[in-house]
Design a protein around this motif. Structure first.
Motif, mmCIF file in Angstrom:
data_model
loop_
_atom_site.group_PDB
_atom_site.id
_atom_site.type_symbol
_atom_site.label_atom_id
_atom_site.label_comp_id
_atom_site.label_asym_id
_atom_site.label_seq_id
_atom_site.Cartn_x
_atom_site.Cartn_y
_atom_site.Cartn_z
ATOM 1 N N GLU A 28 0.840 -1.187 0.000
ATOM 2 C CA GLU A 28 0.000 0.000 0.000
ATOM 3 C C GLU A 28 0.879 1.243 0.000
ATOM 4 N N ALA A 29 0.496 2.245 -0.788
ATOM 5 C CA ALA A 29 1.240 3.502 -0.846
ATOM 6 C C ALA A 29 0.583 4.544 0.049
ATOM 7 N N ARG A 30 1.410 5.264 0.801
ATOM 8 C CA ARG A 30 0.936 6.355 1.651
ATOM 9 C C ARG A 30 1.805 7.571 1.398
ATOM 10 N N GLU A 31 1.195 8.730 1.342
ATOM 11 C CA GLU A 31 1.907 9.964 1.021
ATOM 12 C C GLU A 31 2.980 10.286 2.056
ATOM 13 N N LEU A 32 4.054 10.921 1.584
ATOM 14 C CA LEU A 32 5.073 11.446 2.486
ATOM 15 C C LEU A 32 4.524 12.710 3.137
ATOM 16 N N ARG A 33 4.284 12.622 4.417
ATOM 17 C CA ARG A 33 3.796 13.718 5.243
ATOM 18 C C ARG A 33 4.553 13.685 6.565
ATOM 19 N N ALA A 34 4.227 14.612 7.467
ATOM 20 C CA ALA A 34 4.902 14.649 8.768
ATOM 21 C C ALA A 34 4.771 13.315 9.497
ATOM 22 N N GLU A 35 3.589 12.702 9.385
ATOM 23 C CA GLU A 35 3.359 11.460 10.123
ATOM 24 C C GLU A 35 4.074 10.258 9.511
ATOM 25 N N THR A 36 4.534 10.362 8.277
ATOM 26 C CA THR A 36 5.278 9.255 7.668
ATOM 27 C C THR A 36 6.766 9.587 7.484
ATOM 28 N N TRP A 37 7.188 10.747 7.974
ATOM 29 C CA TRP A 37 8.567 11.180 7.769
ATOM 30 C C TRP A 37 9.585 10.196 8.357
ATOM 31 N N ASP A 38 9.334 9.701 9.564
ATOM 32 C CA ASP A 38 10.281 8.761 10.178
ATOM 33 C C ASP A 38 10.441 7.505 9.323
ATOM 34 N N ASP A 39 9.356 7.068 8.683
ATOM 35 C CA ASP A 39 9.433 5.903 7.802
ATOM 36 C C ASP A 39 10.266 6.217 6.564
ATOM 37 N N TRP A 76 18.551 12.709 -0.528
ATOM 38 C CA TRP A 76 17.215 12.901 0.043
ATOM 39 C C TRP A 76 16.179 13.149 -1.053
ATOM 40 N N CYS A 77 16.411 12.538 -2.186
ATOM 41 C CA CYS A 77 15.496 12.571 -3.337
ATOM 42 C C CYS A 77 15.243 13.978 -3.865
ATOM 43 N N MET A 78 16.274 14.791 -3.851
ATOM 44 C CA MET A 78 16.168 16.145 -4.407
ATOM 45 C C MET A 78 16.873 16.276 -5.755
ATOM 46 N N LYS A 92 10.260 20.185 3.784
ATOM 47 C CA LYS A 92 9.338 21.278 3.440
ATOM 48 C C LYS A 92 8.333 20.825 2.388
ATOM 49 N N LEU A 93 8.812 20.088 1.378
ATOM 50 C CA LEU A 93 7.914 19.607 0.330
ATOM 51 C C LEU A 93 6.855 18.659 0.884
ATOM 52 N N ALA A 94 7.210 17.946 1.953
ATOM 53 C CA ALA A 94 6.263 16.993 2.546
ATOM 54 C C ALA A 94 5.069 17.687 3.188
ATOM 55 N N SER A 95 5.162 18.999 3.395
ATOM 56 C CA SER A 95 4.050 19.743 4.001
ATOM 57 C C SER A 95 3.219 20.481 2.952
ATOM 58 N N ARG A 96 3.543 20.284 1.682
ATOM 59 C CA ARG A 96 2.864 21.007 0.607
ATOM 60 C C ARG A 96 2.052 20.068 -0.269
ATOM 61 N N GLU A 97 1.266 20.671 -1.158
ATOM 62 C CA GLU A 97 0.498 19.904 -2.150
ATOM 63 C C GLU A 97 1.101 20.105 -3.531
ATOM 64 N N ALA A 120 1.798 15.982 -2.558
ATOM 65 C CA ALA A 120 2.863 15.289 -1.833
ATOM 66 C C ALA A 120 3.999 14.966 -2.803
ATOM 67 N N PRO A 121 5.262 15.054 -2.344
ATOM 68 C CA PRO A 121 6.390 14.793 -3.246
ATOM 69 C C PRO A 121 6.603 13.331 -3.589
ATOM 70 N N GLY A 122 5.860 12.449 -2.941
ATOM 71 C CA GLY A 122 6.011 11.036 -3.220
ATOM 72 C C GLY A 122 5.288 10.203 -2.190
ATOM 73 N N VAL A 123 5.512 8.906 -2.267
ATOM 74 C CA VAL A 123 4.834 7.971 -1.369
ATOM 75 C C VAL A 123 5.810 6.967 -0.781
ATOM 76 N N LEU A 124 5.514 6.550 0.438
ATOM 77 C CA LEU A 124 6.150 5.380 1.025
ATOM 78 C C LEU A 124 5.278 4.187 0.686
ATOM 79 N N VAL A 125 5.906 3.051 0.437
ATOM 80 C CA VAL A 125 5.163 1.827 0.132
ATOM 81 C C VAL A 125 5.369 0.869 1.294
ATOM 82 N N TYR A 126 4.245 0.321 1.772
ATOM 83 C CA TYR A 126 4.237 -0.484 2.986
ATOM 84 C C TYR A 126 3.784 -1.915 2.736
#
Length: 199
Positions: free
Chosen positions: A15-26, A41-43, A66-71, A73-79
């Motif tokens: 499952e893909a979840r957006e990179l946001r503050a809550e997924t930053w540690d992942d 760092w994928c820049m 910073k990008l993770a707090s904008r629209e 999302a700059p990408g997704v984590l896959v779980y």
């Protein structure tokens, strides 16, 4: 990683979840202390080479945060379950100025593609054949956001050769083929451009 998460990853239940503050540690867990490769760092595709070099390491990390707090999302984590197994940077081509300027990866037409510019599998899962399942999850996410086409820029290493983490950051062509992508252009012998329709 738990045994259950390993089984889910092998079975392709991702499952893909957006990179946001809550997924930053992942995100940090998947990319590791080097931010993927060489403090990226994928820049890489989002900055000029001078900007990327100047920010290498913590500067690039802060820029991605910073990008993770904008629209969007700059990408997704896959779980696999609740375990992050991969990271994928994606979005409109215009989100990636360095890609837009690349003479080798210039747009082949005016189609509104969702560009996949980085696919980074956690080191514990590399070589396990997980890439196709990761791309399936990413395509499901892109479809849910209304993209009609996903476009990738993988490498195709020579037979018997392996690509390093920094050169394979855009993914491996065989994984894209397994995920239902088709080649639409080949600007260089080892660099196909591949697409998958989501409509």
């Amino acid at each position: 990683m738990s045994t259950g998460s390993r089984s889910e990853a092998r079975a392709g239940v991702l499952e893909a979840r957006e990179l946001r503050a809550e997924t930053w540690d992942d995100f940090e867990q998947v990319l590791g202390s080097n931010g993927g490769a060489r403090g990226c760092w994928c820049m890489h595709w989002r900055l000029s080479i001078a900007e990327w070099t100047e920010g290498k390491g913590q500067g690039n990390r802060r820029a991605m945060r910073k990008l993770a707090s904008r629209e969007p999302a700059p990408g997704v984590l896959v779980y696999a379950g609740d375990e992050p197994v991969a990271w994928c940077s994606l979005g409109p081509r215009t989100s990636f100025p360095r890609l837009e300027r690349s003479p080798m990866l210039a747009p082949i037409d005016d189609a509104p593609v969702c560009a996949i510019t980085c696919v980074f599998v956690h080191r514990q899962h590399r070589g396990s054949g997980l890439l196709a399942a990761v791309l399936d999850a990413v395509c499901d996410y892109a479809a849910s956001r209304g993209y009609p086409i996903v476009e990738g820029y993988p490498v195709e290493p020579r037979p018997g050769k392996r690509a390093g983490a920094d050169t394979a950051m855009t993914g491996i062509a065989t994984g894209f083929l397994e995920a239902g992508f088709t080649e639409v252009a080949r600007p260089r012998r080892d660099r196909p451009i591949m697409r998958r329709s989501l409509t």
